[in-house]
Write a protein that holds these residues in place. Sequence first.
Motif, PDB file in Angstrom:
ATOM      1  N   MET A 109      -4.423   6.545   6.186  1.00  0.00           N
ATOM      2  CA  MET A 109      -3.695   7.185   5.094  1.00  0.00           C
ATOM      3  C   MET A 109      -4.121   8.646   4.969  1.00  0.00           C
ATOM      4  O   MET A 109      -5.262   9.012   5.160  1.00  0.00           O
ATOM      5  CB  MET A 109      -4.016   6.424   3.795  1.00  0.00           C
ATOM      6  CG  MET A 109      -3.645   7.184   2.570  1.00  0.00           C
ATOM      7  SD  MET A 109      -4.387   6.377   1.123  1.00  0.00           S
ATOM      8  CE  MET A 109      -4.951   7.788   0.251  1.00  0.00           C
ATOM      9  N   LYS A 110      -3.148   9.430   4.629  1.00  0.00           N
ATOM     10  CA  LYS A 110      -3.424  10.854   4.485  1.00  0.00           C
ATOM     11  C   LYS A 110      -3.768  11.140   3.025  1.00  0.00           C
ATOM     12  O   LYS A 110      -2.951  10.949   2.140  1.00  0.00           O
ATOM     13  CB  LYS A 110      -2.168  11.626   4.878  1.00  0.00           C
ATOM     14  CG  LYS A 110      -2.501  12.980   5.450  1.00  0.00           C
ATOM     15  CD  LYS A 110      -1.201  13.599   5.953  1.00  0.00           C
ATOM     16  CE  LYS A 110      -1.347  15.075   6.122  1.00  0.00           C
ATOM     17  NZ  LYS A 110      -0.036  15.670   6.363  1.00  0.00           N
ATOM     18  N   ARG A 115       0.809  -1.203   0.000  1.00  0.00           N
ATOM     19  CA  ARG A 115       0.000   0.000   0.000  1.00  0.00           C
ATOM     20  C   ARG A 115       0.859   1.277   0.000  1.00  0.00           C
ATOM     21  O   ARG A 115       0.554   2.258  -0.649  1.00  0.00           O
ATOM     22  CB  ARG A 115      -0.888  -0.033   1.246  1.00  0.00           C
ATOM     23  CG  ARG A 115      -2.076   0.877   1.086  1.00  0.00           C
ATOM     24  CD  ARG A 115      -2.865   0.875   2.355  1.00  0.00           C
ATOM     25  NE  ARG A 115      -3.488   2.178   2.499  1.00  0.00           N
ATOM     26  CZ  ARG A 115      -3.864   2.681   3.645  1.00  0.00           C
ATOM     27  NH1 ARG A 115      -3.653   1.983   4.756  1.00  0.00           N
ATOM     28  NH2 ARG A 115      -4.438   3.848   3.713  1.00  0.00           N
ATOM     29  N   PHE A 149      -4.666  21.245  -2.298  1.00  0.00           N
ATOM     30  CA  PHE A 149      -3.266  21.391  -2.668  1.00  0.00           C
ATOM     31  C   PHE A 149      -3.050  22.665  -3.497  1.00  0.00           C
ATOM     32  O   PHE A 149      -2.161  23.459  -3.237  1.00  0.00           O
ATOM     33  CB  PHE A 149      -2.794  20.173  -3.457  1.00  0.00           C
ATOM     34  CG  PHE A 149      -1.360  20.292  -3.874  1.00  0.00           C
ATOM     35  CD1 PHE A 149      -1.043  20.725  -5.168  1.00  0.00           C
ATOM     36  CD2 PHE A 149      -0.337  20.046  -2.979  1.00  0.00           C
ATOM     37  CE1 PHE A 149       0.283  20.868  -5.527  1.00  0.00           C
ATOM     38  CE2 PHE A 149       0.987  20.194  -3.344  1.00  0.00           C
ATOM     39  CZ  PHE A 149       1.303  20.597  -4.629  1.00  0.00           C
ATOM     40  N   ILE A 150      -3.921  22.823  -4.487  1.00  0.00           N
ATOM     41  CA  ILE A 150      -3.797  24.020  -5.326  1.00  0.00           C
ATOM     42  C   ILE A 150      -3.938  25.257  -4.474  1.00  0.00           C
ATOM     43  O   ILE A 150      -3.167  26.208  -4.575  1.00  0.00           O
ATOM     44  CB  ILE A 150      -4.862  24.016  -6.444  1.00  0.00           C
ATOM     45  CG1 ILE A 150      -4.575  22.874  -7.399  1.00  0.00           C
ATOM     46  CG2 ILE A 150      -4.884  25.339  -7.191  1.00  0.00           C
ATOM     47  CD1 ILE A 150      -5.704  22.574  -8.340  1.00  0.00           C
ATOM     48  N   THR A 209      -1.528  24.682 -11.026  1.00  0.00           N
ATOM     49  CA  THR A 209      -1.184  26.019 -10.540  1.00  0.00           C
ATOM     50  C   THR A 209      -0.517  26.825 -11.637  1.00  0.00           C
ATOM     51  O   THR A 209      -0.868  27.980 -11.891  1.00  0.00           O
ATOM     52  CB  THR A 209      -0.225  25.909  -9.334  1.00  0.00           C
ATOM     53  OG1 THR A 209      -0.767  24.960  -8.426  1.00  0.00           O
ATOM     54  CG2 THR A 209      -0.065  27.250  -8.651  1.00  0.00           C
ATOM     55  N   LYS A 240      14.292  71.349  -5.683  1.00  0.00           N
ATOM     56  CA  LYS A 240      13.647  70.072  -5.994  1.00  0.00           C
ATOM     57  C   LYS A 240      14.159  69.525  -7.322  1.00  0.00           C
ATOM     58  O   LYS A 240      14.299  68.308  -7.499  1.00  0.00           O
ATOM     59  CB  LYS A 240      12.136  70.248  -6.011  1.00  0.00           C
ATOM     60  CG  LYS A 240      11.572  70.454  -4.595  1.00  0.00           C
ATOM     61  CD  LYS A 240      10.090  70.725  -4.613  1.00  0.00           C
ATOM     62  CE  LYS A 240       9.541  71.074  -3.232  1.00  0.00           C
ATOM     63  NZ  LYS A 240       9.576  69.956  -2.268  1.00  0.00           N
ATOM     64  N   ILE A 292      -4.565  13.271  -0.155  1.00  0.00           N
ATOM     65  CA  ILE A 292      -4.241  14.627  -0.605  1.00  0.00           C
ATOM     66  C   ILE A 292      -5.378  15.171  -1.446  1.00  0.00           C
ATOM     67  O   ILE A 292      -5.694  14.647  -2.514  1.00  0.00           O
ATOM     68  CB  ILE A 292      -2.927  14.646  -1.407  1.00  0.00           C
ATOM     69  CG1 ILE A 292      -1.813  14.169  -0.505  1.00  0.00           C
ATOM     70  CG2 ILE A 292      -2.635  16.041  -1.931  1.00  0.00           C
ATOM     71  CD1 ILE A 292      -0.537  13.896  -1.265  1.00  0.00           C
ATOM     72  N   ALA A 314      16.159  65.990  -7.811  1.00  0.00           N
ATOM     73  CA  ALA A 314      15.728  64.974  -8.771  1.00  0.00           C
ATOM     74  C   ALA A 314      16.895  64.430  -9.591  1.00  0.00           C
ATOM     75  O   ALA A 314      16.871  63.273 -10.012  1.00  0.00           O
ATOM     76  CB  ALA A 314      14.659  65.563  -9.695  1.00  0.00           C
ATOM     77  N   ILE A 315      17.917  65.257  -9.827  1.00  0.00           N
ATOM     78  CA  ILE A 315      19.030  64.768 -10.639  1.00  0.00           C
ATOM     79  C   ILE A 315      20.313  64.617  -9.824  1.00  0.00           C
ATOM     80  O   ILE A 315      21.404  64.486 -10.377  1.00  0.00           O
ATOM     81  CB  ILE A 315      19.267  65.674 -11.875  1.00  0.00           C
ATOM     82  CG1 ILE A 315      19.470  67.124 -11.466  1.00  0.00           C
ATOM     83  CG2 ILE A 315      18.116  65.553 -12.852  1.00  0.00           C
ATOM     84  CD1 ILE A 315      19.842  68.047 -12.634  1.00  0.00           C
ATOM     85  N   ARG A 333      -6.917  17.504  -3.939  1.00  0.00           N
ATOM     86  CA  ARG A 333      -6.307  18.244  -5.036  1.00  0.00           C
ATOM     87  C   ARG A 333      -6.580  19.753  -4.903  1.00  0.00           C
ATOM     88  O   ARG A 333      -5.709  20.578  -5.048  1.00  0.00           O
ATOM     89  CB  ARG A 333      -6.863  17.721  -6.363  1.00  0.00           C
ATOM     90  CG  ARG A 333      -6.033  18.169  -7.541  1.00  0.00           C
ATOM     91  CD  ARG A 333      -6.436  17.372  -8.761  1.00  0.00           C
ATOM     92  NE  ARG A 333      -6.843  18.253  -9.831  1.00  0.00           N
ATOM     93  CZ  ARG A 333      -8.091  18.561 -10.113  1.00  0.00           C
ATOM     94  NH1 ARG A 333      -9.071  18.081  -9.378  1.00  0.00           N
ATOM     95  NH2 ARG A 333      -8.378  19.336 -11.107  1.00  0.00           N
ATOM     96  N   ALA A 367      -0.817  25.762  -2.560  1.00  0.00           N
ATOM     97  CA  ALA A 367       0.248  26.286  -3.407  1.00  0.00           C
ATOM     98  C   ALA A 367       0.024  27.771  -3.688  1.00  0.00           C
ATOM     99  O   ALA A 367       0.939  28.587  -3.605  1.00  0.00           O
ATOM    100  CB  ALA A 367       0.296  25.516  -4.723  1.00  0.00           C
ATOM    101  N   ALA A 368      -1.230  28.076  -3.992  1.00  0.00           N
ATOM    102  CA  ALA A 368      -1.545  29.473  -4.290  1.00  0.00           C
ATOM    103  C   ALA A 368      -1.265  30.349  -3.076  1.00  0.00           C
ATOM    104  O   ALA A 368      -0.667  31.414  -3.182  1.00  0.00           O
ATOM    105  CB  ALA A 368      -2.997  29.600  -4.712  1.00  0.00           C
ATOM    106  N   PHE A 403       9.429  67.865 -10.573  1.00  0.00           N
ATOM    107  CA  PHE A 403      10.271  69.042 -10.782  1.00  0.00           C
ATOM    108  C   PHE A 403      11.401  68.742 -11.753  1.00  0.00           C
ATOM    109  O   PHE A 403      12.579  68.796 -11.408  1.00  0.00           O
ATOM    110  CB  PHE A 403      10.813  69.549  -9.438  1.00  0.00           C
ATOM    111  CG  PHE A 403       9.745  70.102  -8.549  1.00  0.00           C
ATOM    112  CD1 PHE A 403       9.370  71.433  -8.640  1.00  0.00           C
ATOM    113  CD2 PHE A 403       9.080  69.282  -7.645  1.00  0.00           C
ATOM    114  CE1 PHE A 403       8.361  71.946  -7.840  1.00  0.00           C
ATOM    115  CE2 PHE A 403       8.074  69.792  -6.839  1.00  0.00           C
ATOM    116  CZ  PHE A 403       7.707  71.122  -6.938  1.00  0.00           C
TER     117      PHE A 403
END
Lengths: 510, 456
Positions: B1-2, A8, B9-10, A27, B174, B4, B178-179, B6, B13-14, A139
């Motif tokens: 059992m684990k 299993r 999961f998505i 995704t 000003k 999953i 800026a420069i 779907r 992930a998102a 400016f």
Amino acid sequence: MNFYYHNRKPFARRSKVWFLFLGILTTVLVIYGGNKALKYTSADKYCMSCHIHPAADQSWKMSTHYNNSSGVIVSCVDCHLPPKGEGYFFVKVKTGLRDLYGFYFKDSTKFDWEKKRLLEYAKGIVYEKSCLECHRNLFPVTLSVNGGNAHLFYTTSEDPLNCINCHLNVGHYDKNAAAHGHDTTFGVTVTSTEPPFTGPAKVERFEDFTEMIPGSRVSFKMVALQGGTFNMGSPEKEPLRDPDEGPVRKVTLSKFWIAETEVTWDEYMAFFSATASQGRTEGQVVTTIKADAISGATPPWGAPDQGWGRGSRPAITLSWYAANVYCRWLSQVTGKHYRLPTEAEWEYACRGGTETPYFFEGNPKKMTSGGFLKKLIKPDTSDIASRVVYNINSAFRTEEPSFVKANPFGLKNMSGNVAEFCSDFYSADFYKADSTGINPAGPVKGPEHVIRGGSFKSDAKDVRSAARDYTKTKAWLVTDPQMPKSKWWYSDCIDVGFRVVCEIDSITKH
Amino acid sequence: MKNIDRRKFIGTAAFAGMGLAGAGAVLSSCKRKTGPTDLKLPPILRGAPKGKKLRAGLIGTGERGTGAAINFISSGPDLEIIAIADVFQDKIDAFRERFASFNLPIPVENCFTGFDGYKKLMAVPDLDVVILATPPQFRPEHFLEAVMTNKHVFMEKPVAVDPVGIRSIITSAKKAEAIGLNVVTGTQRRHQEDYIATYQQVMNGAIGTITSAKAFWNQNHVWYREREPGWNDMEYMIRNWNNFCWLCGDHILDTHVHNIDVINWFLGKHPEKAIGYGGRARRVTGDQYDFFSVDFDYGNGISSHSMCRQIDSCANGTGEMIVGTEGYTNCQNTIWDLKGNVIWKFEYPKDENGVEMESSIIPAYVQEHMHLVYAIRTGNYVNEAEQTAISTLTAIMGRTSAYNGRAITWDEIFKSDMDLGPSKVVMGPVNMVFEIPVPGTPVISNVTPLYKGQII
């Protein structure tokens, strides 16, 4: 048992890997597809698939955001959606839904594109943050002195200011748009070939007359009103009234003349040409009517008529102060006593002897476009539309007097077209305070002046005979970059003008 | 059992993706907190750092200009004055002679005279820095030209004489920012080690909350030039510039702005309103006052009393005073508690005999140039133009109130279209009337003596 159990685990592991792979794939697909869809629906082509009208497409291509020396093209969504992370998705979905609705359920040929060009509307669909997202340097080294002053004003102002307050037509070109420059030739050209009037109207009796402005070809009709006692204000049962319109009180007025129409551009330009102060220097304040020389308005910035044309359209964007100087000047050149109407004279003239909400039949409740029910039930326009220029029948601009029928006194545009200055200071509770009711002239002092009648922007509620409003000096000068601001021209008010009253002493003293 | 799921999961992930993006956003939006240590103070240097050679041009070769040029070249290695401009040839000659004596000749082709000399100077190739030291009337146009031609700037205070000039300075500041053009102004005290240390003490609460202030610059009469034969109106006024308001801004700007700037600095803002007195008792040329007394209202009950006078044999002295809820300070080097006990004193360096000196080793007017060179060579950007423009405008607000007697608000003066001086500055006769300002309006009266000498 053991066998099964052993078997299993690999299966479970394999399924996990499978699901993991599927998950990643989905995704990636969702993100990729989503991004594609987002890109597709944000492309100019996609926007233009519905917004095909030249008001959007052609004007954009002719604007500086498309047609410029650097070759940069600014897309629809760059201005009409906020920047990403600042509500981009929310607004995208919201606008998308609205556009879908419009596309499927509305007739785009019936849209009023001129209306959508107005600042009030544009503010709702152009995002200041989006402007600033690209225009990060307010400016640049090449910025002019006036530009520098204006941007300094923008960055230090405590009032909310939007880029498009000043730069309204940068995204969609408008050939009629108010030019930006200081129009020093304003009112200089004289087109009339007819000989000018050599003298003012001679008035011997208290009856209607046509005033002639000496030195010009401009004339206008003055209507003689007998005065008397009338009920001023609106009764509490009047639909959609505001509390400042009451209590209703008896007001007695002397005889006076009032102009048939709002002061036209022709009339105002006669004054402007004769008295304009050159350059920036403000004219000196003239305190007596008999003063020999009256210094008039400074040349305006941009186009005060908003590109709608002048002629017999009402003069607009001029200040309350300018209207008063105009009256002093008119008095001087005609030898009569012209002034702004008092609020009482104005309402008496507007009512034309009626005591109903309007000077014609009708219930304000049925005519207003306010209230959510009006989205379903169309406002009633049968009586009002031929008599008043207001938000439903106007193209969001002023109209010539021939557009409407007169009121019972023979006066036009008392309600609607442009709101009109009165000589009174505004006070919400003056009706309570006025004790005599004889030729009332308003409170002794106050921050702002009364305006009456509503304008082409107004709802039916605000063009009622009793509806009151007042000048908003600060807001109406919010984008004036001059320091100090002009006392002659409002930079941010396009729907207020005035009409003149002539006093009876004009004939008694002759 | 684990199992999953779907969808889950998505979703996870998102969420993970969003989490990463979110974390990035949080990280990038995390700004450094401003504490008492972040006082934006200029560095105290023993010399400007080494770096690429900086070539400077000087505009205005009078006494302060010459002084500023010497301060500049002495502030660090590889600093040169290569070009000069002044309205007058004799000022150019004097400067060249002075620098020739240091063995630092200025090439004659890099010397420019006339009112447009500054433009020609700024067109000299490979010029990195300009020093602006003319009368303040001309500062705004010089500063703008400097920014348009990409120069780092050192400029003397005050930075303008009227609100139109002030707005020009702020706009150009000003543009410079800026420069990335660095700008240092000659306010001195903001670069003075003892003032900076006292400021830190006050910001750390040494005198509690500030409640009032005083600033004063009272001195003997200042220089003036008598008109010489052959001088036209313009030449005379510019040679005697310190006595004409349109050129100098009056002494409340010329000198007192130093003290006003300190109060603005310590209070962290400019005043909201001014009510001023002033007059002219002993001045002999020009159109300016020789005394001012101004109440600068900073709001919330906090005022600064500003006074300045240029009259001989009076109670003289210059300085500042700031009072708080727990003590007071002269802003320069000492803090007292409210009973008058000294609770802190700046430690000056000791001379070779171990005696404490009266000032720092490096004068503030050299420290300023070190700061400019340091900023240019290390990339630690500096731009003091706006803050000095604000302090200059504060002085203009006080001056205007004294001249016309009205209370002047910040908003009014900031937006004022006051523009002093002739519309065109050219050598020759000047068609201007210089009336000494009188506050208020006259009393209409028929009081006349019945006979000569009658007491009325």
